[in-house]
Design an enzyme around this catalytic site. Sequence first.
Site, mmCIF file in Angstrom:
data_model
loop_
_atom_site.group_PDB
_atom_site.id
_atom_site.type_symbol
_atom_site.label_atom_id
_atom_site.label_comp_id
_atom_site.label_asym_id
_atom_site.label_seq_id
_atom_site.Cartn_x
_atom_site.Cartn_y
_atom_site.Cartn_z
ATOM 1 N N ARG A 176 0.804 -1.083 -0.093
ATOM 2 C CA ARG A 176 0.141 -0.172 0.107
ATOM 3 C C ARG A 176 0.922 1.169 -0.170
ATOM 4 O O ARG A 176 2.032 1.172 0.527
ATOM 5 C CB ARG A 176 -0.902 0.052 1.189
ATOM 6 C CG ARG A 176 -1.932 -1.180 1.378
ATOM 7 C CD ARG A 176 -2.595 -1.000 2.847
ATOM 8 N NE ARG A 176 -1.756 -0.570 3.843
ATOM 9 C CZ ARG A 176 -1.909 0.695 4.577
ATOM 10 N NH1 ARG A 176 -3.015 1.152 4.391
ATOM 11 N NH2 ARG A 176 -0.942 1.046 5.795
ATOM 12 N N ARG A 180 -2.646 11.143 2.342
ATOM 13 C CA ARG A 180 -3.256 11.676 3.212
ATOM 14 C C ARG A 180 -3.831 12.989 2.498
ATOM 15 O O ARG A 180 -2.940 13.826 1.952
ATOM 16 C CB ARG A 180 -2.634 12.215 4.217
ATOM 17 C CG ARG A 180 -2.248 11.392 5.458
ATOM 18 C CD ARG A 180 -1.522 11.942 6.577
ATOM 19 N NE ARG A 180 -0.949 10.999 7.400
ATOM 20 C CZ ARG A 180 -0.109 11.143 8.294
ATOM 21 N NH1 ARG A 180 0.587 12.377 8.118
ATOM 22 N NH2 ARG A 180 0.618 10.232 8.920
ATOM 23 N N ARG A 257 19.591 -6.912 4.961
ATOM 24 C CA ARG A 257 20.233 -5.693 4.643
ATOM 25 C C ARG A 257 20.919 -4.951 5.856
ATOM 26 O O ARG A 257 20.587 -5.013 6.826
ATOM 27 C CB ARG A 257 19.119 -4.747 4.076
ATOM 28 C CG ARG A 257 18.474 -5.064 2.802
ATOM 29 C CD ARG A 257 19.425 -5.086 1.581
ATOM 30 N NE ARG A 257 19.668 -3.786 1.074
ATOM 31 C CZ ARG A 257 20.870 -3.659 0.348
ATOM 32 N NH1 ARG A 257 21.657 -4.538 -0.123
ATOM 33 N NH2 ARG A 257 21.087 -2.279 0.056
ATOM 34 N N ARG A 288 19.359 8.841 4.249
ATOM 35 C CA ARG A 288 18.857 10.034 4.908
ATOM 36 C C ARG A 288 20.120 10.534 5.937
ATOM 37 O O ARG A 288 21.105 9.928 5.928
ATOM 38 C CB ARG A 288 18.019 9.684 5.846
ATOM 39 C CG ARG A 288 17.592 8.126 6.033
ATOM 40 C CD ARG A 288 16.482 7.810 6.937
ATOM 41 N NE ARG A 288 16.567 6.565 7.245
ATOM 42 C CZ ARG A 288 15.710 5.587 7.841
ATOM 43 N NH1 ARG A 288 14.472 6.161 8.489
ATOM 44 N NH2 ARG A 288 15.866 4.262 8.470
ATOM 45 N N GLU A 309 23.165 7.950 6.846
ATOM 46 C CA GLU A 309 22.846 6.586 6.766
ATOM 47 C C GLU A 309 22.804 5.958 5.472
ATOM 48 O O GLU A 309 22.217 6.316 4.350
ATOM 49 C CB GLU A 309 21.418 6.460 7.268
ATOM 50 C CG GLU A 309 20.954 5.120 7.299
ATOM 51 C CD GLU A 309 19.443 4.885 8.133
ATOM 52 O OE1 GLU A 309 19.219 5.539 8.904
ATOM 53 O OE2 GLU A 309 18.638 3.973 7.568
ATOM 54 N N TYR A 358 11.189 -7.763 11.248
ATOM 55 C CA TYR A 358 11.516 -6.478 11.514
ATOM 56 C C TYR A 358 10.133 -6.017 12.680
ATOM 57 O O TYR A 358 9.078 -6.150 12.530
ATOM 58 C CB TYR A 358 11.459 -5.284 10.467
ATOM 59 C CG TYR A 358 11.488 -3.904 10.812
ATOM 60 C CD1 TYR A 358 12.657 -3.327 11.163
ATOM 61 C CD2 TYR A 358 10.526 -3.287 11.291
ATOM 62 C CE1 TYR A 358 12.913 -1.985 11.650
ATOM 63 C CE2 TYR A 358 10.559 -1.778 12.041
ATOM 64 C CZ TYR A 358 11.820 -1.496 11.814
ATOM 65 O OH TYR A 358 12.139 0.014 12.331
ATOM 66 N N ASP A 360 9.445 -2.684 15.138
ATOM 67 C CA ASP A 360 9.506 -1.519 15.974
ATOM 68 C C ASP A 360 9.635 -1.744 17.510
ATOM 69 O O ASP A 360 9.357 -2.801 18.111
ATOM 70 C CB ASP A 360 8.175 -0.543 15.732
ATOM 71 C CG ASP A 360 8.523 0.199 14.259
ATOM 72 O OD1 ASP A 360 9.761 0.403 14.166
ATOM 73 O OD2 ASP A 360 7.703 0.318 13.442
HETATM 74 P P1 FDA Z 1 18.636 -5.267 19.264
HETATM 75 O O1 FDA Z 1 19.199 -5.720 18.045
HETATM 76 O O2 FDA Z 1 18.055 -4.010 19.768
HETATM 77 O O3 FDA Z 1 19.368 -6.178 20.577
HETATM 78 C C1 FDA Z 1 19.899 -7.409 20.542
HETATM 79 C C2 FDA Z 1 21.331 -7.433 21.285
HETATM 80 O O4 FDA Z 1 21.877 -8.684 21.061
HETATM 81 C C3 FDA Z 1 22.372 -6.321 20.573
HETATM 82 O O5 FDA Z 1 22.773 -5.563 21.479
HETATM 83 C C4 FDA Z 1 23.533 -7.503 20.229
HETATM 84 O O6 FDA Z 1 24.705 -6.795 19.869
HETATM 85 C C5 FDA Z 1 23.204 -8.418 21.057
HETATM 86 N N1 FDA Z 1 23.728 -9.740 20.434
HETATM 87 C C6 FDA Z 1 23.367 -10.382 19.372
HETATM 88 N N2 FDA Z 1 24.082 -11.475 19.118
HETATM 89 C C7 FDA Z 1 24.925 -11.884 20.296
HETATM 90 C C8 FDA Z 1 25.829 -12.846 20.707
HETATM 91 N N3 FDA Z 1 26.090 -13.768 20.020
HETATM 92 N N4 FDA Z 1 26.258 -12.634 22.102
HETATM 93 C C9 FDA Z 1 25.998 -11.381 22.749
HETATM 94 N N5 FDA Z 1 25.140 -10.466 22.410
HETATM 95 C C10 FDA Z 1 24.502 -10.648 21.119
HETATM 96 N N6 FDA Z 1 12.092 1.240 16.083
HETATM 97 C C11 FDA Z 1 10.964 2.174 16.375
HETATM 98 O O7 FDA Z 1 9.963 1.800 17.195
HETATM 99 N N7 FDA Z 1 11.253 3.325 15.826
HETATM 100 C C12 FDA Z 1 11.995 3.887 15.001
HETATM 101 O O8 FDA Z 1 12.165 5.128 14.601
HETATM 102 C C13 FDA Z 1 12.949 2.935 14.762
HETATM 103 N N8 FDA Z 1 14.012 3.401 14.061
HETATM 104 C C14 FDA Z 1 14.916 2.340 13.556
HETATM 105 C C15 FDA Z 1 15.892 2.806 12.513
HETATM 106 C C16 FDA Z 1 16.963 1.779 12.238
HETATM 107 C C17 FDA Z 1 17.984 2.107 11.230
HETATM 108 C C18 FDA Z 1 16.902 0.387 12.513
HETATM 109 C C19 FDA Z 1 17.598 -0.624 11.948
HETATM 110 C C20 FDA Z 1 15.762 -0.015 13.431
HETATM 111 C C21 FDA Z 1 14.901 0.923 13.792
HETATM 112 N N9 FDA Z 1 14.086 0.650 14.890
HETATM 113 C C22 FDA Z 1 12.962 1.435 15.213
HETATM 114 C C23 FDA Z 1 13.876 -0.470 15.281
HETATM 115 C C24 FDA Z 1 14.441 -0.942 16.815
HETATM 116 O O9 FDA Z 1 15.855 -1.079 16.503
HETATM 117 C C25 FDA Z 1 14.068 -2.322 17.133
HETATM 118 O O10 FDA Z 1 12.862 -2.499 17.408
HETATM 119 C C26 FDA Z 1 14.871 -2.909 18.583
HETATM 120 O O11 FDA Z 1 16.241 -2.595 18.624
HETATM 121 C C27 FDA Z 1 14.754 -4.238 18.731
HETATM 122 O O12 FDA Z 1 15.091 -4.679 19.883
HETATM 123 P P2 FDA Z 1 15.844 -6.192 20.301
HETATM 124 O O13 FDA Z 1 16.085 -6.419 21.664
HETATM 125 O O14 FDA Z 1 14.929 -7.163 19.407
HETATM 126 O O15 FDA Z 1 17.195 -6.361 19.448
#
Ligand code: FDA
Length: 387
Positions: A176, A180, A257, A288, A309, A358, A360
């Site tokens: 979609r 607006r 990605r 961005r 970025e 993915y 948020d």
């Molecule tokens: P997250 O990735 O945060 O944490 C996982 C942790 O596990 C990491 O610190 C990693 O280092 C660790 N880890 C992995 N493997 C490991 C290992 N083998 N040993 C030890 N540690 C390990 N959301 C939103 O609501 N609003 C927004 O504006 C944005 N904007 C945004 C921009 C961009 C560029 C991205 C990529 C993402 C967003 N997000 C977002 C999403 C947001 O980043 C996401 O929801 C959370 O970080 C997810 O939290 P998690 O705890 O699942 O993973």
Amino acid sequence: TKNYDYLIVGAGPFGMTFAYEAAKRGKRSLVVEKRSFIGGNTHTHVENGITVHDFGAHIFHTDNKEVWDYVQNFAEFNNFQNQVVANYNGKLFNLPFNMNTFYQMWGTKTPAEAKAKIEEQKSAALKELGDRQPRNLEEQAISLIGTDIYQALIKGYTEKQWGRKATELPAFIIKRLPVRFIYDNNYFNHRYQGIPVGGYTQIFENMVERSNGLIDVLTDTDFFDHKDEFMAEFPRVLYTGMIDQFFDYKFGELEYRSLRFESETIDSDNYQGNAVINYTDAETPYTRQMEWRHFDGLADEGKTIITREYPQDWDRTKEAYYPVNDDKNTELYKQYVKAAREEAPEVLFGGRLGKYRYFDMDQVFNDAFNTVRQEFGVADDFNFAHD
Ligand code: FDA
């Protein structure tokens, strides 16, 4: 060694929320994090009074009141709304697509004029298509919004994001394209939006601080450097890293990605005049540019920090940011879920990497609540924000 109830792999929002909720229930956790800091991809640090989001702009936006009330316990949120500006070859447009965008594109001033213009653009595209379905992202986007907006605001940006031509991308990526017919540049439709004043990291620091000593965090510790000892020692594991890595990629690698961030400190009080500017042409290599002082207005005078970025291909040496949820990877992920069930019943898989989705931030908090409900038998109507 202490008697831990849980090993938690990853100090992101998922792992930390679970650890905190477990602590509230008297359970002791060791959190291991391979990076040198907590907060996962929401991590922020403060420099010249400016809160910098280290992994791209993070705006909290949700309709989930329980999650919104919950995070208020750990930080004070401002009322920031993301109002993104697009720069297409030097011409500026407001996003998301709204009456301002249509005025800038065509000079239309009323909703009726804008609707007529979009219909005209779409019908030209649909005529071209005849009776066949859109075969790629380009055809799909044009059939939904017409050529002008597609060319200026979708094509280049999407091609940079995915590293492929729009004609070579599958149509399903764009289902979609919301438009607006009001003059409203608020990027998100959600009722609750904001940024924690002083950054996100404090949320997770406060969780540790308020855990009555039941959460220990070991940073700079990769689970895989000690996997066998950890698995032998801990009765229960919450794993928020990549699910395919947990199984040593035995069915193959899930695709992602990646992104690269480049920051610069500039002598200025206001460099670009907005928090986020998208570069939607194909030639500018970044998608961005953020100027962090505009997220909370607390910056010291005279300095500003901007971050660009750049999308990039992913391989195991790079950070995994966006899962590629196409058919091939979805099938592969299902194989890992089956292995998790059969071979690692003592491990809970959670978070964006553990679930290959993915999420948020609000979804991650909500998903962590659900995992807590399952693990501790908390009733479904239990409210995490008010216990
Ligand atoms: P997250 O990735 O945060 O944490 C996982 C942790 O596990 C990491 O610190 C990693 O280092 C660790 N880890 C992995 N493997 C490991 C290992 N083998 N040993 C030890 N540690 C390990 N959301 C939103 O609501 N609003 C927004 O504006 C944005 N904007 C945004 C921009 C961009 C560029 C991205 C990529 C993402 C967003 N997000 C977002 C999403 C947001 O980043 C996401 O929801 C959370 O970080 C997810 O939290 P998690 O705890 O699942 O993973």
